[in-house]
Enzyme design. Structure first.
Site, PDB file in Angstrom:
ATOM      1  N   TRP A 200     -46.871 -45.701  18.771  1.00 13.55           N
ATOM      2  CA  TRP A 200     -46.305 -45.580  17.426  1.00 13.55           C
ATOM      3  C   TRP A 200     -46.402 -46.872  16.639  1.00 13.55           C
ATOM      4  O   TRP A 200     -46.762 -46.859  15.449  1.00 13.55           O
ATOM      5  CB  TRP A 200     -44.876 -45.038  17.480  1.00 13.55           C
ATOM      6  CG  TRP A 200     -44.877 -43.614  17.942  1.00 13.55           C
ATOM      7  CD1 TRP A 200     -44.410 -43.132  19.127  1.00 13.55           C
ATOM      8  CD2 TRP A 200     -45.457 -42.494  17.251  1.00 13.55           C
ATOM      9  NE1 TRP A 200     -44.657 -41.777  19.205  1.00 13.55           N
ATOM     10  CE2 TRP A 200     -45.296 -41.363  18.075  1.00 13.55           C
ATOM     11  CE3 TRP A 200     -46.110 -42.331  16.021  1.00 13.55           C
ATOM     12  CZ2 TRP A 200     -45.750 -40.091  17.711  1.00 13.55           C
ATOM     13  CZ3 TRP A 200     -46.558 -41.056  15.656  1.00 13.55           C
ATOM     14  CH2 TRP A 200     -46.373 -39.972  16.490  1.00 13.55           C
TER      15      TRP A 200
ATOM     16  N   ASP B  66     -38.862 -49.124  13.104  1.00 12.87           N
ATOM     17  CA  ASP B  66     -39.020 -47.690  13.315  1.00 12.87           C
ATOM     18  C   ASP B  66     -38.030 -47.300  14.419  1.00 12.87           C
ATOM     19  O   ASP B  66     -38.248 -47.597  15.591  1.00 12.87           O
ATOM     20  CB  ASP B  66     -40.463 -47.386  13.739  1.00 12.87           C
ATOM     21  CG  ASP B  66     -40.686 -45.915  14.049  1.00 12.87           C
ATOM     22  OD1 ASP B  66     -39.706 -45.137  14.050  1.00 12.87           O
ATOM     23  OD2 ASP B  66     -41.854 -45.539  14.281  1.00 12.87           O
TER      24      ASP B  66
ATOM     25  N   LYS C 203     -35.300 -36.018  16.154  1.00  9.13           N
ATOM     26  CA  LYS C 203     -34.820 -36.360  17.503  1.00  9.13           C
ATOM     27  C   LYS C 203     -33.290 -36.399  17.504  1.00  9.13           C
ATOM     28  O   LYS C 203     -32.656 -35.476  17.984  1.00  9.13           O
ATOM     29  CB  LYS C 203     -35.413 -37.702  17.959  1.00  9.13           C
ATOM     30  CG  LYS C 203     -36.928 -37.633  18.190  1.00  9.13           C
ATOM     31  CD  LYS C 203     -37.627 -38.444  17.190  1.00  9.13           C
ATOM     32  CE  LYS C 203     -39.096 -38.688  17.355  1.00  9.13           C
ATOM     33  NZ  LYS C 203     -39.971 -37.833  18.063  1.00  9.13           N
TER      34      LYS C 203
HETATM   35  N1  PMP Z   1     -42.407 -43.166  15.213  1.00 14.31           N
HETATM   36  C1  PMP Z   1     -41.908 -42.789  16.398  1.00 14.31           C
HETATM   37  C2  PMP Z   1     -41.238 -43.812  17.268  1.00 14.31           C
HETATM   38  C3  PMP Z   1     -42.008 -41.446  16.794  1.00 14.31           C
HETATM   39  O1  PMP Z   1     -41.521 -41.066  17.966  1.00 14.31           O
HETATM   40  C4  PMP Z   1     -42.628 -40.508  15.936  1.00 14.31           C
HETATM   41  C5  PMP Z   1     -42.757 -39.041  16.282  1.00 14.31           C
HETATM   42  N2  PMP Z   1     -42.656 -38.675  17.559  1.00 14.31           N
HETATM   43  C6  PMP Z   1     -43.153 -40.961  14.719  1.00 14.31           C
HETATM   44  C7  PMP Z   1     -43.012 -42.292  14.395  1.00 14.31           C
HETATM   45  C8  PMP Z   1     -43.832 -40.026  13.775  1.00 14.31           C
HETATM   46  O2  PMP Z   1     -42.895 -39.165  13.268  1.00 14.31           O
HETATM   47  P1  PMP Z   1     -43.279 -37.944  12.326  1.00 14.31           P
HETATM   48  O3  PMP Z   1     -43.908 -36.922  13.191  1.00 14.31           O
HETATM   49  O4  PMP Z   1     -41.955 -37.538  11.766  1.00 14.31           O
HETATM   50  O5  PMP Z   1     -44.201 -38.441  11.284  1.00 14.31           O
END
Ligand code: PMP
Length: 360
Positions: A103, A172, A196
């Site tokens: 991520w 994040d 989450k």
């Molecule tokens: N950052 C993290 C730490 C994540 O776990 C996720 C999704 N699992 C995202 C960003 C991306 O999120 P989204 O699917 O809402 O764009």
């Protein structure tokens, strides 16, 4: 008797049953108004009150100090990967990024499209099994901000500390927000995709310090400008109104449970039980440096990956769902967010012990 399974999905993740029941009870006729929240004008007094209460409850839960805006935006956390540099990285400036897994890498790749990015530290050398110590970081003097992901949902590693930086910290927190207390004043900006620990997917919560607003790139789309969102109470356009309402129900539930202090106690007990079981077994392993293990996402492997299929099939039979690891890493992963109680961990550990006995 409820027929609900234990859902270990990384996201969209399990929601508290009490929240879903409340949403069900309010679905057709919200408090005698004769319509569903989904059908309300977002400009109506009723809806604005719902939205404001959700924001206030989140502020209370995280003790958000004065001088921060709390925004309820769309596009998930991924949209923030572009939105952050478009708002916070002026031409000629550098942003520092810490790479600890998939991520944070996605955030880096996207930011590079808009400006100069310095990867100040990377966990690559350890194959992302450990978080680089702050003493090893190569931060840029005068950086516009420092970005990191406090919990790598796929890798299963989490900062157990908050970095100390001169530049504003941008984090994040998609997969660990609300899992325990947090000192918001240490951050310039916190963002989290909702699916989450907050509510339904699509929504993203942004907590941003006032002095970081109003510096957007001239070509930043209006819809992506934090200052515009803040001036309009996150309703520059039609917000994700139902997701916002449902998140508000989750915040109310969290308050009833004792807030983030109670969540910390529960989550600590949950992760101690699961990691403790894995570490005591010679059949299951978790690869992450012990000090950096995630409280929310617990990846684990079986001694022989040829058994993975049988493990997952047996888990499904016992209604222990979504234990398959992310496609990029394989193995298993148990995501154990706030909505999953200790009974889910006990059910999982009981199954894991049985499986080991049969196949170990
Ligand atoms: N950052 C993290 C730490 C994540 O776990 C996720 C999704 N699992 C995202 C960003 C991306 O999120 P989204 O699917 O809402 O764009």
């Amino acid at each position: 008797m409820s027929n609900r399974a234990f859902n270990f999905c990384a996201g969209p993740a399990a929601l508290p049953e009490a929240v879903l029941q409340r949403a069900q009870a309010e679905m057709l006729d919200w408090r005698g108004n004769g319509l569903s929240v989904m059908e309300m004008s977002h400009r109506s007094d009723e809806y604005v009150a719902i939205a404001e209460k959700a924001e206030q409850d989140l502020r209370d839960l995280l003790s958000v100090p004065a001088g921060y805006k709390v925004l309820f935006l769309q596009g998930g956390a991924s949209q923030q990967f572009a939105q952050i540099p478009l708002n916070l990285l002026p031409a000629g400036a550098t942003a520092d990024y810490i790479e600890t897994g998939i991520w944070s890498k996605k955030a880096i790749d996207e930011a590079r499209r808009y400006g100069t990015v310095n990867v100040a530290a990377s966990g690559k050398a350890s194959d992302f099994k450990a978080i680089p110590k702050q003493g090893e970081w190569n931060l840029s003097p005068g950086a516009a901000y420092v970005h990191y992901a406090s919990n790598e949902t796929i890798g299963g590693l989490e900062f157990q500390w908050v970095p100390e930086t001169d530049a504003p910290l941008v984090v994040d927190m998609s997969s660990d927000i609300l899992s325990r207390p947090l000192d918001v004043s240490k951050f310039g900006m916190i963002y989290a995709g909702a699916q989450k620990n907050i509510g339904p997917s699509g929504l993203v919560v942004v907590i941003i310090r006032d002095d970081l607003l109003g510096k957007a790139h001239p070509l930043c789309p209006t819809m992506l400008n934090y200052a515009v969102a803040a001036e309009n109470g996150s309703m520059y356009n039609t917000p994700a109104s139902y997701s916002w309402y449902l998140s508000g129900l989750v915040f109310e539930w969290l308050k009833e449970q004792g807030g983030v202090v109670a969540m910390e106690q529960r989550n600590r007990a949950k992760k101690d039980r699961l990691y403790g079981f894995i570490d005591a077994s010679s059949f299951y392993t978790n690869p992450i440096a012990v000090a950096d293990r995630s409280w929310m996402n617990v990846p684990f492997r079986l001694a022989d990956e040829r058994l993975d299929k049988a493990f997952l099939a047996g888990a499904d039979e016992r209604r222990l769902l979504n234990l398959k690891g992310h496609r990029s890493v394989g193995g298993m992963r148990a995501s154990i967010y706030n909505a999953l109680g200790m009974e889910a961990i006990e059910a999982l550990v009981t199954y894991m012990a049985e499986f080991e006995k049969e196949h170990g």
